[in-house]
Design a protein around this motif. Structure first.
Motif, PDB file in Angstrom:
ATOM      1  N   ILE A 149     -20.926  10.535   2.274  1.00 20.46           N
ATOM      2  CA  ILE A 149     -20.665  11.270   1.092  1.00 20.46           C
ATOM      3  C   ILE A 149     -21.913  10.948   0.105  1.00 20.46           C
ATOM      4  O   ILE A 149     -21.910   9.649  -0.232  1.00 20.46           O
ATOM      5  CB  ILE A 149     -19.299  11.223   0.299  1.00 20.46           C
ATOM      6  N   PRO A 150     -22.716  11.806  -0.371  1.00 28.23           N
ATOM      7  CA  PRO A 150     -23.756  11.430  -1.231  1.00 28.23           C
ATOM      8  C   PRO A 150     -23.335  10.695  -2.392  1.00 28.23           C
ATOM      9  O   PRO A 150     -22.353  11.328  -2.781  1.00 28.23           O
ATOM     10  CB  PRO A 150     -24.601  12.789  -1.537  1.00 28.23           C
ATOM     11  N   GLY A 151     -23.702   9.852  -2.751  1.00 27.68           N
ATOM     12  CA  GLY A 151     -23.463   8.642  -3.901  1.00 27.68           C
ATOM     13  C   GLY A 151     -22.383   7.701  -3.591  1.00 27.68           C
ATOM     14  O   GLY A 151     -22.027   7.072  -4.604  1.00 27.68           O
ATOM     15  N   LYS A 152     -21.611   8.005  -2.457  1.00 35.44           N
ATOM     16  CA  LYS A 152     -20.554   7.023  -2.005  1.00 35.44           C
ATOM     17  C   LYS A 152     -21.051   6.059  -0.771  1.00 35.44           C
ATOM     18  O   LYS A 152     -20.028   5.615  -0.356  1.00 35.44           O
ATOM     19  CB  LYS A 152     -19.427   7.862  -1.846  1.00 35.44           C
ATOM     20  N   ILE A 153     -22.294   6.191  -0.251  1.00 38.44           N
ATOM     21  CA  ILE A 153     -22.588   5.420   0.637  1.00 38.44           C
ATOM     22  C   ILE A 153     -22.921   3.908   0.036  1.00 38.44           C
ATOM     23  O   ILE A 153     -23.343   3.961  -0.954  1.00 38.44           O
ATOM     24  CB  ILE A 153     -24.127   5.837   1.520  1.00 38.44           C
ATOM     25  N   VAL A 154     -22.270   2.764   0.785  1.00 32.93           N
ATOM     26  CA  VAL A 154     -22.293   1.571   0.116  1.00 32.93           C
ATOM     27  C   VAL A 154     -23.047   0.557   1.243  1.00 32.93           C
ATOM     28  O   VAL A 154     -22.855   0.421   2.373  1.00 32.93           O
ATOM     29  CB  VAL A 154     -20.805   0.911   0.289  1.00 32.93           C
ATOM     30  N   GLN A 155     -23.953  -0.203   0.643  1.00 31.86           N
ATOM     31  CA  GLN A 155     -24.825  -1.016   1.489  1.00 31.86           C
ATOM     32  C   GLN A 155     -24.508  -2.400   1.057  1.00 31.86           C
ATOM     33  O   GLN A 155     -23.643  -2.862   0.329  1.00 31.86           O
ATOM     34  CB  GLN A 155     -26.346  -0.650   0.949  1.00 31.86           C
ATOM     35  N   ARG A 156     -25.261  -3.392   1.823  1.00 33.66           N
ATOM     36  CA  ARG A 156     -24.948  -4.750   1.743  1.00 33.66           C
ATOM     37  C   ARG A 156     -25.271  -5.119   0.336  1.00 33.66           C
ATOM     38  O   ARG A 156     -24.651  -6.005  -0.411  1.00 33.66           O
ATOM     39  CB  ARG A 156     -25.550  -5.641   2.733  1.00 33.66           C
ATOM     40  N   ALA A 157     -26.400  -4.413  -0.183  1.00 35.24           N
ATOM     41  CA  ALA A 157     -26.886  -4.905  -1.377  1.00 35.24           C
ATOM     42  C   ALA A 157     -26.369  -3.884  -2.485  1.00 35.24           C
ATOM     43  O   ALA A 157     -25.834  -3.018  -2.315  1.00 35.24           O
ATOM     44  CB  ALA A 157     -28.405  -4.482  -1.356  1.00 35.24           C
ATOM     45  N   GLY A 158     -26.079  -4.792  -3.630  1.00 37.82           N
ATOM     46  CA  GLY A 158     -25.366  -4.028  -4.901  1.00 37.82           C
ATOM     47  C   GLY A 158     -24.267  -4.593  -5.443  1.00 37.82           C
ATOM     48  O   GLY A 158     -24.050  -4.297  -6.637  1.00 37.82           O
ATOM     49  N   ALA A 159     -24.016  -6.054  -4.817  1.00 33.05           N
ATOM     50  CA  ALA A 159     -22.810  -6.913  -5.552  1.00 33.05           C
ATOM     51  C   ALA A 159     -23.469  -7.515  -6.833  1.00 33.05           C
ATOM     52  O   ALA A 159     -24.606  -7.931  -6.690  1.00 33.05           O
ATOM     53  CB  ALA A 159     -22.340  -7.793  -4.545  1.00 33.05           C
ATOM     54  N   LYS A 160     -22.499  -7.396  -7.887  1.00 33.46           N
ATOM     55  CA  LYS A 160     -23.131  -8.266  -9.064  1.00 33.46           C
ATOM     56  C   LYS A 160     -22.248  -9.466  -9.571  1.00 33.46           C
ATOM     57  O   LYS A 160     -21.013  -9.349  -9.195  1.00 33.46           O
ATOM     58  CB  LYS A 160     -23.395  -7.109 -10.210  1.00 33.46           C
ATOM     59  N   ALA A 161     -22.953 -10.073 -10.290  1.00 34.61           N
ATOM     60  CA  ALA A 161     -22.113 -11.115 -10.845  1.00 34.61           C
ATOM     61  C   ALA A 161     -20.989 -10.895 -11.513  1.00 34.61           C
ATOM     62  O   ALA A 161     -20.667  -9.829 -12.129  1.00 34.61           O
ATOM     63  CB  ALA A 161     -22.891 -12.191 -11.739  1.00 34.61           C
ATOM     64  N   ASN A 162     -19.903 -11.712 -11.296  1.00 36.07           N
ATOM     65  CA  ASN A 162     -18.404 -11.416 -11.707  1.00 36.07           C
ATOM     66  C   ASN A 162     -17.436 -10.398 -10.797  1.00 36.07           C
ATOM     67  O   ASN A 162     -16.402 -10.290 -11.076  1.00 36.07           O
ATOM     68  CB  ASN A 162     -18.585 -10.954 -13.457  1.00 36.07           C
ATOM     69  N   GLU A 163     -18.338  -9.583 -10.020  1.00 38.95           N
ATOM     70  CA  GLU A 163     -17.501  -8.660  -9.304  1.00 38.95           C
ATOM     71  C   GLU A 163     -16.576  -9.312  -8.221  1.00 38.95           C
ATOM     72  O   GLU A 163     -16.774 -10.414  -8.005  1.00 38.95           O
ATOM     73  CB  GLU A 163     -18.415  -7.693  -8.563  1.00 38.95           C
ATOM     74  N   LEU A 164     -15.342  -8.569  -8.185  1.00 38.85           N
ATOM     75  CA  LEU A 164     -14.342  -9.193  -7.190  1.00 38.85           C
ATOM     76  C   LEU A 164     -14.775  -8.985  -5.687  1.00 38.85           C
ATOM     77  O   LEU A 164     -15.104  -7.944  -5.258  1.00 38.85           O
ATOM     78  CB  LEU A 164     -13.142  -8.344  -7.488  1.00 38.85           C
ATOM     79  N   ILE A 165     -14.432 -10.097  -4.804  1.00 42.42           N
ATOM     80  CA  ILE A 165     -14.734 -10.234  -3.377  1.00 42.42           C
ATOM     81  C   ILE A 165     -13.466  -9.724  -2.748  1.00 42.42           C
ATOM     82  O   ILE A 165     -12.567 -10.417  -2.949  1.00 42.42           O
ATOM     83  CB  ILE A 165     -15.383 -11.510  -2.969  1.00 42.42           C
ATOM     84  N   CYS A 166     -13.410  -8.484  -1.977  1.00 38.88           N
ATOM     85  CA  CYS A 166     -12.266  -8.137  -1.539  1.00 38.88           C
ATOM     86  C   CYS A 166     -12.514  -8.377   0.092  1.00 38.88           C
ATOM     87  O   CYS A 166     -13.294  -8.015   0.570  1.00 38.88           O
ATOM     88  CB  CYS A 166     -11.791  -6.843  -1.639  1.00 38.88           C
ATOM     89  N   VAL A 167     -11.318  -8.597   0.806  1.00 41.77           N
ATOM     90  CA  VAL A 167     -11.339  -8.514   2.488  1.00 41.77           C
ATOM     91  C   VAL A 167     -10.056  -7.760   2.724  1.00 41.77           C
ATOM     92  O   VAL A 167      -9.123  -7.848   1.896  1.00 41.77           O
ATOM     93  CB  VAL A 167     -11.363  -9.690   2.882  1.00 41.77           C
ATOM     94  N   THR A 168     -10.121  -6.754   3.902  1.00 42.53           N
ATOM     95  CA  THR A 168      -8.958  -6.223   4.375  1.00 42.53           C
ATOM     96  C   THR A 168      -8.330  -7.012   5.323  1.00 42.53           C
ATOM     97  O   THR A 168      -8.729  -8.021   6.312  1.00 42.53           O
ATOM     98  CB  THR A 168      -9.607  -4.682   4.964  1.00 42.53           C
ATOM     99  N   GLY A 169      -7.072  -6.736   5.806  1.00 45.38           N
ATOM    100  CA  GLY A 169      -6.288  -7.391   6.672  1.00 45.38           C
ATOM    101  C   GLY A 169      -6.129  -8.712   6.707  1.00 45.38           C
ATOM    102  O   GLY A 169      -6.005  -9.404   5.700  1.00 45.38           O
ATOM    103  N   ASP A 170      -6.076  -9.454   8.048  1.00 50.95           N
ATOM    104  CA  ASP A 170      -6.392 -10.762   8.241  1.00 50.95           C
ATOM    105  C   ASP A 170      -7.301 -11.217   8.905  1.00 50.95           C
ATOM    106  O   ASP A 170      -7.796 -10.630   9.850  1.00 50.95           O
ATOM    107  CB  ASP A 170      -4.698 -11.534   8.572  1.00 50.95           C
ATOM    108  N   LEU A 171      -7.751 -12.573   9.023  1.00 48.19           N
ATOM    109  CA  LEU A 171      -8.859 -12.999   9.595  1.00 48.19           C
ATOM    110  C   LEU A 171      -8.471 -14.119  10.647  1.00 48.19           C
ATOM    111  O   LEU A 171      -7.400 -14.718  10.511  1.00 48.19           O
ATOM    112  CB  LEU A 171     -10.002 -13.573   8.744  1.00 48.19           C
TER     113      LEU A 171
END
Ligand code: ADP
Ligand code: MG
Length: 343
Positions: A149-171
């Protein structure tokens, strides 16, 4: 003497960088070329996502314990996962095969039953491919095209300081599944055909042999109106994927070891094998979970989605990539470097 580095010296990513160093993007439509889970191509109204993966017998799978139907399913899933990692929707699949003489039509038919099931479950059309003979093993090349969806594509680049790191499921479960299958393969060979003991390990085996891609999470993020600032899928272990996000985003991170989600079944199997469960999660691989970052303002929204763990936060680049241990000490996070030993 040549001053060109060997493949070993370059490593996988160094090699890709070296080989593609003289390519200049010629089309304005190429929004993102090499360097993410999928390329982003702008065709007017539509943003197309494209990714390809190659799986080789003896390197990525062993036909001794990987049923053909599961292999077909998994090969497709691995590709779909790269499109979900861009916050996109996989739509069209191309399947190319190298088939050796030892193969029977029935085996390939089973493989295609797996591909078909994955296509049905994930709503993808098989639209082509290529088939050739192979001198040695079974070779699977798949290419997936998807839509963002235009405007909602997410790349690896774009994370900024203080942002939360999330992971799905279990590893780490798929890694333990592999250890188990490998152990039973060795027992089978050394005992001249002894029966494998696989009861009680359903969860880790399923995660290895029949993984799923996180279509559900991409849908839930959309419903919750969350657009991650960066995202990647976890194919090579959490630590290496976190490092990819940090590098692409020119940021550092702080990961909390205690927050990394590991299923009880994975812990139990790891302990039996004398492996630190954290090694499975950080260095394992083939989880096909999503790793993403969101602004702190999205904390409550993210917490409201089942199956997402917040495992740390981004930092300014000069703070480096750090792993916070249970006792509060921190060590440097390295791709594949966790061995449970404190610095
Ligand atoms: P993933 O693990 O998500 O499949 P990879 O780590 O394999 O991605 O690849 C990293 C990036 O390098 C991707 O953008 C991929 O398209 C690109 N890439 C990998 N191999 C090649 C190659 N031989 N030629 C050009 N680009 C490549
Ligand atoms: Mg990927």
């Amino acid at each position: 003497m040549s001053d060109i580095k060997t493949i070993e010296e370059l490593g996988e990513f160094g090699l890709i960088d070296y080989l593609t160093r003289n390519f200049v993007l010629q089309h304005l439509q190429t929004i993102k070329g090499i360097g993410d889970d999928a390329a982003i191509l702008d065709y007017g109204q539509k943003k197309v996502l494209a990714s390809t993966d190659l799986l080789l017998e003896g390197i990525h799978f062993n036909l001794m314990y990987c049923p053909m139907k599961h292999l077909g399913y998994k090969a497709a899933i691995v590709n779909f996962s790269d499109i979900y990692a861009m916050n996109g929707k996989p739509l069209h699949l191309l399947v190319s095969l190298g088939v050796s003489k030892k193969f029977k039509t029935e085996w390939l038919d089973e493989f295609y039953q797996g591909v078909q099931l994955a296509c049905e479950v994930y709503g993808v059309d098989l639209v082509g491919g290529d088939t050739t003979s192979s001198l040695t093993g079974f070779t699977i090349g798949m290419t997936i095209l998807g839509e963002g969806i235009p405007g909602k594509i997410v790349q690896r680049a774009g994370a900024k300081a203080n942002e939360l790191i999330c992971v799905t499921g279990d590893l780490g479960a798929a890694f333990m599944g592999l250890q188990l299958l490998e152990r039973e393969r060795r027992v089978f060979i050394s005992s001249g055909g002894g029966q494998p003991v696989l009861e009680g390990y359903d969860y880790v085996l399923e995660r290895q042999l029949k993984p799923e891609a996180r279509k559900d999470i991409v849908q839930k993020l959309l419903e919750a109106e969350i657009v991650p600032s960066s995202m990647i899928d976890i194919s090579d272990g959490l630590s290496s994927e976190v490092m990819h996000l940090c590098k692409a985003s020119a940021a550092g991170c702080r990961l909390y070891l205690d927050k990394v989600p590991i299923a009880p079944e994975t812990k139990k199997a790891a302990e039996e094998f004398g492996i630190d469960p954290m090694v499975c999660a950080l260095n394992g691989g083939e989880d096909y979970e999503l790793l993403f970052t969101v602004p702190v303002a999205d904390f409550e929204k993210v917490q409201g989605i089942e199956g997402i763990s917040i495992i740390g936060h981004m930092t300014p680049p000069e703070e480096g990539s750090r792993l916070v241990l249970s006792d509060g000490n921190t060590i440097e996070l390295t791709a594949g470097g966790w061995n449970g030993v404190k610095e």
